[in-house]
Design an enzyme around this catalytic site. Structure first.
Site, PDB file in Angstrom:
ATOM      1  N   ARG A 102      17.918  33.803  -1.809  1.00 58.97           N
ATOM      2  CA  ARG A 102      18.704  33.729  -1.071  1.00 58.97           C
ATOM      3  C   ARG A 102      18.126  33.044   0.123  1.00 58.97           C
ATOM      4  NH1 ARG A 102      23.950  32.855  -0.612  1.00 58.97           N
ATOM      5  NH2 ARG A 102      25.106  33.859   1.196  1.00 58.97           N
ATOM      6  N   ARG A 116      17.088  51.050   0.775  1.00 59.56           N
ATOM      7  CA  ARG A 116      16.309  50.653   1.984  1.00 59.56           C
ATOM      8  C   ARG A 116      16.906  51.425   3.160  1.00 59.56           C
ATOM      9  NH1 ARG A 116      13.460  46.031   1.833  1.00 59.56           N
ATOM     10  NH2 ARG A 116      13.910  45.559   3.708  1.00 59.56           N
ATOM     11  N   TYR A 163      10.971  41.721  -3.280  1.00 60.88           N
ATOM     12  CA  TYR A 163      11.699  42.093  -2.120  1.00 60.88           C
ATOM     13  C   TYR A 163      10.799  43.020  -1.174  1.00 60.88           C
ATOM     14  CZ  TYR A 163      15.473  43.221   1.535  1.00 60.88           C
ATOM     15  OH  TYR A 163      16.379  43.255   2.486  1.00 60.88           O
ATOM     16  N   ASP A 200       8.322  44.499   1.862  1.00 62.14           N
ATOM     17  CA  ASP A 200       8.129  44.307   3.554  1.00 62.14           C
ATOM     18  C   ASP A 200       6.763  44.276   3.750  1.00 62.14           C
ATOM     19  OD1 ASP A 200      10.825  45.212   3.919  1.00 62.14           O
ATOM     20  OD2 ASP A 200      10.145  47.185   3.462  1.00 62.14           O
ATOM     21  N   ARG A 213      23.406  38.644  11.693  1.00 66.20           N
ATOM     22  CA  ARG A 213      22.565  39.413  12.928  1.00 66.20           C
ATOM     23  C   ARG A 213      22.491  38.478  13.872  1.00 66.20           C
ATOM     24  NH1 ARG A 213      17.908  42.302   9.284  1.00 66.20           N
ATOM     25  NH2 ARG A 213      17.682  40.292   7.980  1.00 66.20           N
ATOM     26  N   ARG A 215      20.956  60.081   7.315  1.00 65.94           N
ATOM     27  CA  ARG A 215      20.654  61.497   7.932  1.00 65.94           C
ATOM     28  C   ARG A 215      21.547  62.186   8.611  1.00 65.94           C
ATOM     29  NH1 ARG A 215      17.089  57.521  11.318  1.00 65.94           N
ATOM     30  NH2 ARG A 215      15.326  57.502   9.672  1.00 65.94           N
ATOM     31  N   GLU A 256      21.788  34.494  12.873  1.00 67.94           N
ATOM     32  CA  GLU A 256      21.188  34.462  11.602  1.00 67.94           C
ATOM     33  C   GLU A 256      22.415  34.284  10.470  1.00 67.94           C
ATOM     34  OE1 GLU A 256      18.158  37.341  10.693  1.00 67.94           O
ATOM     35  OE2 GLU A 256      18.786  37.414   8.680  1.00 67.94           O
TER      36      GLU A 256
HETATM   37  N1  UDP Z   1      23.107  46.714   5.200  1.00 69.29           N
HETATM   38  C1  UDP Z   1      24.356  46.792   5.236  1.00 69.29           C
HETATM   39  N2  UDP Z   1      24.865  46.613   6.550  1.00 69.29           N
HETATM   40  C2  UDP Z   1      23.918  46.687   7.630  1.00 69.29           C
HETATM   41  C3  UDP Z   1      22.544  46.465   7.239  1.00 69.29           C
HETATM   42  C4  UDP Z   1      22.394  46.321   6.146  1.00 69.29           C
HETATM   43  O1  UDP Z   1      25.330  46.882   4.130  1.00 69.29           O
HETATM   44  O2  UDP Z   1      24.330  46.855   8.841  1.00 69.29           O
HETATM   45  C5  UDP Z   1      22.640  46.619   3.715  1.00 69.29           C
HETATM   46  C6  UDP Z   1      22.700  45.167   3.112  1.00 69.29           C
HETATM   47  O3  UDP Z   1      23.117  45.445   1.746  1.00 69.29           O
HETATM   48  C7  UDP Z   1      21.134  44.846   3.287  1.00 69.29           C
HETATM   49  C8  UDP Z   1      20.426  45.900   2.898  1.00 69.29           C
HETATM   50  O4  UDP Z   1      21.189  47.140   3.652  1.00 69.29           O
HETATM   51  O5  UDP Z   1      20.978  43.622   2.348  1.00 69.29           O
HETATM   52  C9  UDP Z   1      19.098  45.935   3.554  1.00 69.29           C
HETATM   53  O6  UDP Z   1      19.000  45.561   4.737  1.00 69.29           O
HETATM   54  P1  UDP Z   1      17.703  45.678   5.520  1.00 69.29           P
HETATM   55  O7  UDP Z   1      18.036  45.728   7.004  1.00 69.29           O
HETATM   56  O8  UDP Z   1      16.672  46.290   5.112  1.00 69.29           O
HETATM   57  O9  UDP Z   1      17.608  43.914   5.254  1.00 69.29           O
HETATM   58  P2  UDP Z   1      16.533  42.638   5.819  1.00 69.29           P
HETATM   59  O10 UDP Z   1      16.145  43.207   6.957  1.00 69.29           O
HETATM   60  O11 UDP Z   1      15.407  42.664   4.639  1.00 69.29           O
HETATM   61  O12 UDP Z   1      17.203  41.707   5.537  1.00 69.29           O
END
Ligand code: UDP
Length: 371
Positions: free
Chosen positions: A247, A170, A347, A349, A279, A174, A299
């Site tokens: 989860r 996801r 999952y 978006d 976060r 880059r 969170e």
């Molecule tokens: N992820 C990570 N480090 C980060 C942010 C995301 O390893 O700082 C990984 C983690 O496995 C997470 C996945 O990337 O579940 C997808 O992150 P995303 O931000 O897309 O998740 P969401 O916002 O859906 O919780």
């Protein structure tokens, strides 16, 4: 008698309701919560839209979906540029030239590529079978250890080598100086908040809140020709084959009087495992707010059991097989169509939810078929 009973006033249900209404159908939307908008619901605190069920940033590559939502609400030009805090040091996300510079001092793409090659050389040639192998073969040891492993394992409550590889794909990776967390050309936050979008989609459709379908199944089946169900598919069938795994999350929201800018960014991830939250969100920055106060949310990922709020489906092999059993069962019930993150156990978006609702509405409204 209603043409459609829509269970759940979240994004999927509201889009379906809008489409059905436009086709002249009579709909009733019910929701077990005391508010509309599902998990994109925002609470207005002193003019700050607080994302009560986790931060949502709208982004899409789907031009039709972008055009569709813009009919109902205007979007601001917020671009998500989260930071990662690892052991007190800040790193740019997603993984890009800024991150590589902060980690290794590499200033040019060639230098960064050489460093990444060195970092991932020992994982080359393996076909990644899980998230850990995928992350190591993409980014190598340092990034995996500092920015991925801890975050992922607390987020999902299991080892990274037991998780599907697609989850880490996801995130962009880059070799440009570009901190945009998403790859999509269209991005932003609805001006006035997400509730405004859902209110516009629902229009004057009848909505009953504090109403749980599962408490009065037979009654609800009797008042509508068709049911669009956006809750958990396993709960609908009384967990007949056992519960699917989800989860969950817990949020600690704090209103900070007199603090105008707490962390300087909307999203900061805490990537080490020892810190229990994943976060910290400062909501006003999603809307460039200039209020004198702020609202900040911590969170915490948490285990899920029946009765808890499900946030993320766990799309591993075991649960995917179980979901297929529920899906077959669902196909034998011609009155009900399942949709959304919980109904389809995906999952998704937000833009994918909308695309799915539009597609299913089109199929059902035109042909009376779910697919
Ligand atoms: N992820 C990570 N480090 C980060 C942010 C995301 O390893 O700082 C990984 C983690 O496995 C997470 C996945 O990337 O579940 C997808 O992150 P995303 O931000 O897309 O998740 P969401 O916002 O859906 O919780």
């Amino acid at each position: 008698m209603y043409d459609y009973l829509i269970v759940g006033a979240g994004l999927y249900g509201a889009v379906f309701a809008q489409q059905a209404k436009a086709a002249g159908k009579k709909c009733l939307v019910i929701d077990k919560r005391d508010h509309i908008a599902g998990n994109i619901f925002c609470e207005n605190t002193e003019g700050i839209h607080v994302h009560k069920y986790g931060a949502h940033i709208f982004h899409t590559s789907n031009k039709e979906v972008w055009k569709y939502v813009n009919q109902f609400v205007e979007f601001n030009n917020y671009i998500n540029t989260p930071l990662a805090n690892f052991q007190g040091k800040l790193f740019s996300l997603p993984f890009n030239m800024y991150t590589f510079y902060q980690l290794w001092g590499t200033a040019t793409p060639d230098e960064a590529k050489a460093k990444i090659e060195e970092q991932r050389s020992k994982y080359k040639g393996i076909e990644p079978q899980n998230l850990e192998e995928q992350a190591l073969s993409l980014a190598g040891d340092d990034i995996y250890r500092m920015l991925i492993k801890g975050y992922t394992e607390k987020q999902w409550g299991r080892n990274a080598n037991e998780l599907p590889a697609f989850i880490i794909r996801r995130l962009p990776f880059r070799f440009t100086y570009n901190n945009n967390y998403f790859r999509d050309p269209y991005q932003g936050i609805p001006i006035g908040g997400y509730n405004k979008l859902i209110e516009a989609l629902l229009g004057d459709t009848e909505v009953r809140l504090n109403t749980d379908f599962n408490d009065q199944k037979e009654y609800f089946r009797s008042i509508a020709k068709k049911i669009i169900y956006t809750g958990e598919i396993d709960r609908f069938f009384d967990y007949r084959f056992g519960p699917l795994e989800y989860r969950s999350l817990r949020f600690d929201h704090k209103f900070m009087k007199g603090v105008s800018n707490y962390q300087g960014n909307a999203v900061i991830n805490y990537t080490e495992k020892e810190i229990p939250f994943t976060r910290v969100i400062e909501h006003k920055h999603f809307e460039f707010g200039e209020q004198e106060d702020t609202v900040v949310t911590w969170e915490y990922p948490s285990d899920w059991k029946i009765g808890d709020e499900p946030y993320y489906p766990v799309n591993d092999e075991k649960n995917s097989l179980l979901f297929e059993k529920y899906k077959s069962l669902a196909q034998s019930d011609s009155q009900v169509v399942f949709g959304g993150r919980l109904g389809e156990y995906k999952y998704y978006d937000m833009d994918q939810v909308i695309a799915s609702a539009l597609k299913s509405a089109q199929n059902i409204l035109e042909n009376g078929q779910s697919e």
